[in-house]
Design a protein around this motif. Structure first.
Motif, PDB file in Angstrom:
ATOM      1  N   LEU A 187       0.876  -1.178   0.000  1.00  0.00           N
ATOM      2  CA  LEU A 187       0.000   0.000   0.000  1.00  0.00           C
ATOM      3  C   LEU A 187       0.909   1.221   0.000  1.00  0.00           C
ATOM      4  CD1 LEU A 187      -2.933   1.095   0.270  1.00  0.00           C
ATOM      5  CD2 LEU A 187      -2.562   1.154   2.746  1.00  0.00           C
ATOM      6  N   GLY A 188       1.081   1.837  -1.175  1.00  0.00           N
ATOM      7  CA  GLY A 188       2.043   2.938  -1.338  1.00  0.00           C
ATOM      8  C   GLY A 188       3.377   2.386  -1.773  1.00  0.00           C
ATOM      9  N   CYS A 189       3.879   2.894  -2.904  1.00  0.00           N
ATOM     10  CA  CYS A 189       5.187   2.415  -3.385  1.00  0.00           C
ATOM     11  C   CYS A 189       5.988   3.606  -3.897  1.00  0.00           C
ATOM     12  CB  CYS A 189       5.007   1.339  -4.454  1.00  0.00           C
ATOM     13  SG  CYS A 189       6.538   0.454  -4.775  1.00  0.00           S
ATOM     14  N   GLY A 190       6.375   4.482  -2.968  1.00  0.00           N
ATOM     15  CA  GLY A 190       7.215   5.635  -3.301  1.00  0.00           C
ATOM     16  C   GLY A 190       8.662   5.289  -3.025  1.00  0.00           C
ATOM     17  N   LYS A 191       9.384   6.209  -2.363  1.00  0.00           N
ATOM     18  CA  LYS A 191      10.831   6.040  -2.178  1.00  0.00           C
ATOM     19  C   LYS A 191      11.159   4.796  -1.361  1.00  0.00           C
ATOM     20  CE  LYS A 191      11.186  10.426  -0.913  1.00  0.00           C
ATOM     21  NZ  LYS A 191      10.007  11.034  -1.575  1.00  0.00           N
ATOM     22  N   ILE A 192      10.530   4.674  -0.180  1.00  0.00           N
ATOM     23  CA  ILE A 192      10.941   3.566   0.693  1.00  0.00           C
ATOM     24  C   ILE A 192      10.295   2.253   0.232  1.00  0.00           C
ATOM     25  CG2 ILE A 192       9.219   3.767   2.576  1.00  0.00           C
ATOM     26  CD1 ILE A 192      12.946   3.527   3.209  1.00  0.00           C
ATOM     27  N   GLY A 193       9.023   2.317  -0.235  1.00  0.00           N
ATOM     28  CA  GLY A 193       8.366   1.106  -0.745  1.00  0.00           C
ATOM     29  C   GLY A 193       9.132   0.535  -1.939  1.00  0.00           C
ATOM     30  N   SER A 194       9.601   1.412  -2.846  1.00  0.00           N
ATOM     31  CA  SER A 194      10.347   0.952  -4.027  1.00  0.00           C
ATOM     32  C   SER A 194      11.684   0.342  -3.621  1.00  0.00           C
ATOM     33  CB  SER A 194      10.618   2.113  -4.985  1.00  0.00           C
ATOM     34  OG  SER A 194       9.425   2.685  -5.394  1.00  0.00           O
ATOM     35  N   ALA A 195      12.351   0.972  -2.632  1.00  0.00           N
ATOM     36  CA  ALA A 195      13.647   0.435  -2.184  1.00  0.00           C
ATOM     37  C   ALA A 195      13.467  -0.982  -1.635  1.00  0.00           C
ATOM     38  CB  ALA A 195      14.253   1.342  -1.104  1.00  0.00           C
ATOM     39  N   MET A 196      12.375  -1.181  -0.877  1.00  0.00           N
ATOM     40  CA  MET A 196      12.133  -2.495  -0.292  1.00  0.00           C
ATOM     41  C   MET A 196      11.752  -3.504  -1.374  1.00  0.00           C
ATOM     42  SD  MET A 196      10.218  -1.159   3.153  1.00  0.00           S
ATOM     43  CE  MET A 196      10.352  -2.613   4.164  1.00  0.00           C
ATOM     44  N   LEU A 197      10.861  -3.088  -2.275  1.00  0.00           N
ATOM     45  CA  LEU A 197      10.438  -3.984  -3.354  1.00  0.00           C
ATOM     46  C   LEU A 197      11.637  -4.391  -4.219  1.00  0.00           C
ATOM     47  CD1 LEU A 197       8.232  -5.424  -4.948  1.00  0.00           C
ATOM     48  CD2 LEU A 197       7.769  -3.274  -6.149  1.00  0.00           C
ATOM     49  N   ALA A 198      12.531  -3.440  -4.513  1.00  0.00           N
ATOM     50  CA  ALA A 198      13.715  -3.760  -5.337  1.00  0.00           C
ATOM     51  C   ALA A 198      14.530  -4.869  -4.668  1.00  0.00           C
ATOM     52  CB  ALA A 198      14.566  -2.507  -5.543  1.00  0.00           C
ATOM     53  N   GLY A 199      14.703  -4.775  -3.346  1.00  0.00           N
ATOM     54  CA  GLY A 199      15.466  -5.792  -2.601  1.00  0.00           C
ATOM     55  C   GLY A 199      14.800  -7.163  -2.696  1.00  0.00           C
ATOM     56  N   TRP A 200      13.469  -7.197  -2.577  1.00  0.00           N
ATOM     57  CA  TRP A 200      12.755  -8.480  -2.593  1.00  0.00           C
ATOM     58  C   TRP A 200      12.759  -9.099  -3.986  1.00  0.00           C
ATOM     59  CZ3 TRP A 200       8.361  -5.665   0.382  1.00  0.00           C
ATOM     60  CH2 TRP A 200       8.774  -5.474   1.709  1.00  0.00           C
ATOM     61  N   LEU A 201      12.594  -8.276  -5.014  1.00  0.00           N
ATOM     62  CA  LEU A 201      12.616  -8.819  -6.383  1.00  0.00           C
ATOM     63  C   LEU A 201      14.006  -9.391  -6.672  1.00  0.00           C
ATOM     64  CD1 LEU A 201      10.571  -6.045  -8.296  1.00  0.00           C
ATOM     65  CD2 LEU A 201       9.758  -8.322  -7.611  1.00  0.00           C
ATOM     66  N   GLU A 202      15.047  -8.680  -6.197  1.00  0.00           N
ATOM     67  CA  GLU A 202      16.420  -9.191  -6.388  1.00  0.00           C
ATOM     68  C   GLU A 202      16.635 -10.492  -5.622  1.00  0.00           C
ATOM     69  OE1 GLU A 202      19.603  -6.380  -5.570  1.00  0.00           O
ATOM     70  OE2 GLU A 202      18.500  -4.879  -6.743  1.00  0.00           O
ATOM     71  N   HIS A 203      15.915 -10.665  -4.511  1.00  0.00           N
ATOM     72  CA  HIS A 203      16.026 -11.895  -3.719  1.00  0.00           C
ATOM     73  C   HIS A 203      15.164 -13.026  -4.286  1.00  0.00           C
ATOM     74  CE1 HIS A 203      18.463 -10.313  -0.495  1.00  0.00           C
ATOM     75  NE2 HIS A 203      18.412 -11.479   0.091  1.00  0.00           N
ATOM     76  N   GLY A 204      14.548 -12.813  -5.421  1.00  0.00           N
ATOM     77  CA  GLY A 204      13.844 -13.903  -6.089  1.00  0.00           C
ATOM     78  C   GLY A 204      12.338 -13.908  -5.909  1.00  0.00           C
ATOM     79  N   LEU A 205      11.761 -12.860  -5.276  1.00  0.00           N
ATOM     80  CA  LEU A 205      10.299 -12.817  -5.178  1.00  0.00           C
ATOM     81  C   LEU A 205       9.747 -12.577  -6.592  1.00  0.00           C
ATOM     82  CD1 LEU A 205       7.767 -12.774  -3.338  1.00  0.00           C
ATOM     83  CD2 LEU A 205       8.032 -10.283  -3.207  1.00  0.00           C
ATOM     84  N   PRO A 206       8.874 -13.493  -7.096  1.00  0.00           N
ATOM     85  CA  PRO A 206       8.371 -13.290  -8.464  1.00  0.00           C
ATOM     86  C   PRO A 206       7.497 -12.031  -8.541  1.00  0.00           C
ATOM     87  CG  PRO A 206       7.804 -15.483  -7.620  1.00  0.00           C
ATOM     88  CD  PRO A 206       8.326 -14.703  -6.459  1.00  0.00           C
ATOM     89  N   SER A 207       7.644 -11.264  -9.614  1.00  0.00           N
ATOM     90  CA  SER A 207       6.865 -10.027  -9.722  1.00  0.00           C
ATOM     91  C   SER A 207       5.367 -10.317  -9.765  1.00  0.00           C
ATOM     92  CB  SER A 207       7.306  -9.202 -10.926  1.00  0.00           C
ATOM     93  OG  SER A 207       7.285 -10.004 -12.069  1.00  0.00           O
ATOM     94  N   ALA A 208       4.988 -11.517 -10.271  1.00  0.00           N
ATOM     95  CA  ALA A 208       3.565 -11.878 -10.336  1.00  0.00           C
ATOM     96  C   ALA A 208       2.956 -12.046  -8.940  1.00  0.00           C
ATOM     97  CB  ALA A 208       3.393 -13.163 -11.138  1.00  0.00           C
ATOM     98  N   SER A 209       3.805 -12.198  -7.915  1.00  0.00           N
ATOM     99  CA  SER A 209       3.308 -12.380  -6.534  1.00  0.00           C
ATOM    100  C   SER A 209       3.142 -11.065  -5.793  1.00  0.00           C
ATOM    101  CB  SER A 209       4.283 -13.257  -5.737  1.00  0.00           C
ATOM    102  OG  SER A 209       4.448 -14.493  -6.348  1.00  0.00           O
TER     103      SER A 209
END
Ligand SMILES: NC(=O)C1=CN([C@@H]2O[C@H](COP(=O)(O)OP(=O)(O)OC[C@H]3O[C@@H](n4cnc5c(N)ncnc54)[C@H](O)[C@@H]3O)[C@@H](O)[C@H]2O)C=CC1
Ligand SMILES: O=C(O)[C@@H]1CCC=N1
Length: 271
Positions: A14-36
């Motif tokens: 819920l909200g994906c600005g500066k800090i949400g994007s930084a966290m999401l980038a880390g999780w996608l790099e750790h293998g979380l599928p974008s479809a999830s």
């Protein structure tokens, strides 16, 4: 960390600005599928649109985690979109400054597992630090899941008491801004002593980064590391007589700055 539960059940942001994007980038790099990943944000960035995540589409029925990363002032408007996911089963993690666990419990129900976390922007290069505290409905495995997610973007620490969150926000949540300002002003001070701008900035950035890395890596504490730089009656001593001045130097200045941020965090929880 094992992302399989989050990958299977889904993660909602819920909200994906500066800090949400930084966290999401880390999780996608750790293998979380974008479809999830499902994002609710009225203003998705170009970066977010390029990640292949679900943006402003219907949410899964029982996601593993909802991350709340909107500004505290937007909370009242934003929370209804995820209110139906409260009540258990889904773990809520909020990184919002000054929004108490009690506020979330009022909206989501006291039986909802809710963890407040305070990360910081070096999360963007996985060098953040996040402090966490959970409500009474949070289980050991909820804490482990939240720590696992936050460890994808840096270090984590558990707090003893939610009241510590205001001072944590004033120290490490807002702290990167103080250090960036230190870099700006250190470079400007070098320029004032005759160095060209680019050279002064390069020296200032490398000095702050190197000193920070040494403070983490060394077994000596920062006060001893400071003494190691300071030759008797040398150049550093001359500077430290200015910086360590009880009233006009760093001690009083940083005390006032961290207090102002801590006080503002307390105020936000009352607004
Ligand atoms: N930036 C930082 O260094 C840190 C920020 N925080 C906290 O994280 C939260 C977000 O801060 P930033 O990422 O810096 O802010 P931001 O302004 O970059 O991001 C907020 C996002 O929320 C979106 N938004 C606005 N209304 C919304 C709604 N009704 N529903 C869903 N999304 C909505 C905006 O479009 C934006 O993308 C704040 O609560 C802040 O206290 C915590 C730690 C560090
Ligand atoms: O300035 C703020 O309110 C947020 C919280 C910590 C860092 N940024």
């Amino acid at each position: 960390m094992d992302m399989s539960r989050v990958a299977d059940q889904g993660l909602v942001l819920l909200g994906c600005g500066k800090i949400g994007s930084a966290m999401l980038a880390g999780w996608l790099e750790h293998g979380l599928p974008s479809a999830s990943v499902w994002v609710i944000d009225p203003n998705p960035s170009d970066w977010l649109r390029a990640q292949g995540v679900n943006i402003n589409t219907p949410l899964p029925e029982r996601p593993a985690v909802v991350l709340v990363a909107v500004k505290p002032q937007m909370m009242g408007e934003a929370l209804p979109a995820i209110q139906a996911l409260g009540g258990g089963g889904t773990l809520f993690i909020s990184v919002a400054a000054g929004t108490s666990i009690a506020t979330f419990e009022r909206v989501l129900g006291a039986g909802t597992p809710i963890i407040r976390a305070m990360p910081n922007t070096p999360a963007a290069i996985r060098q953040g630090i996040s402090a966490l505290i959970g409500n009474a409905s949070t289980s050991g495995s909820d804490m482990t899941l939240a720590e696992g997610l936050l460890s994808a973007i840096g270090d984590t620490v558990r707090l003893q008491d939610e009241a510590q969150m205001d001072a944590v926000t004033g120290l490490s949540g807002s702290g990167p801004a103080y250090v960036f300002h230190l870099i700006e002003t250190l470079a400007a001070a070098g320029e004032a002593q005759g160095l060209p701008h680019d050279l002064a900035m390069r020296l200032a950035k490398a000095t702050v980064a190197g000193a920070g890395a040494l403070a983490i890596a060394s077994e000596e504490d920062p006060s001893q590391l400071r003494i190691n730089v300071t030759s008797p009656n040398g150049t550093t001593q001359a500077a430290l007589e200015v910086l360590m001045h009880e009233q006009e130097g760093f001690p009083n200045l940083l005390h006032r700055a961290v207090k102002a941020a801590t006080d503002r965090s307390k105020e936000l929880s009352g607004e």
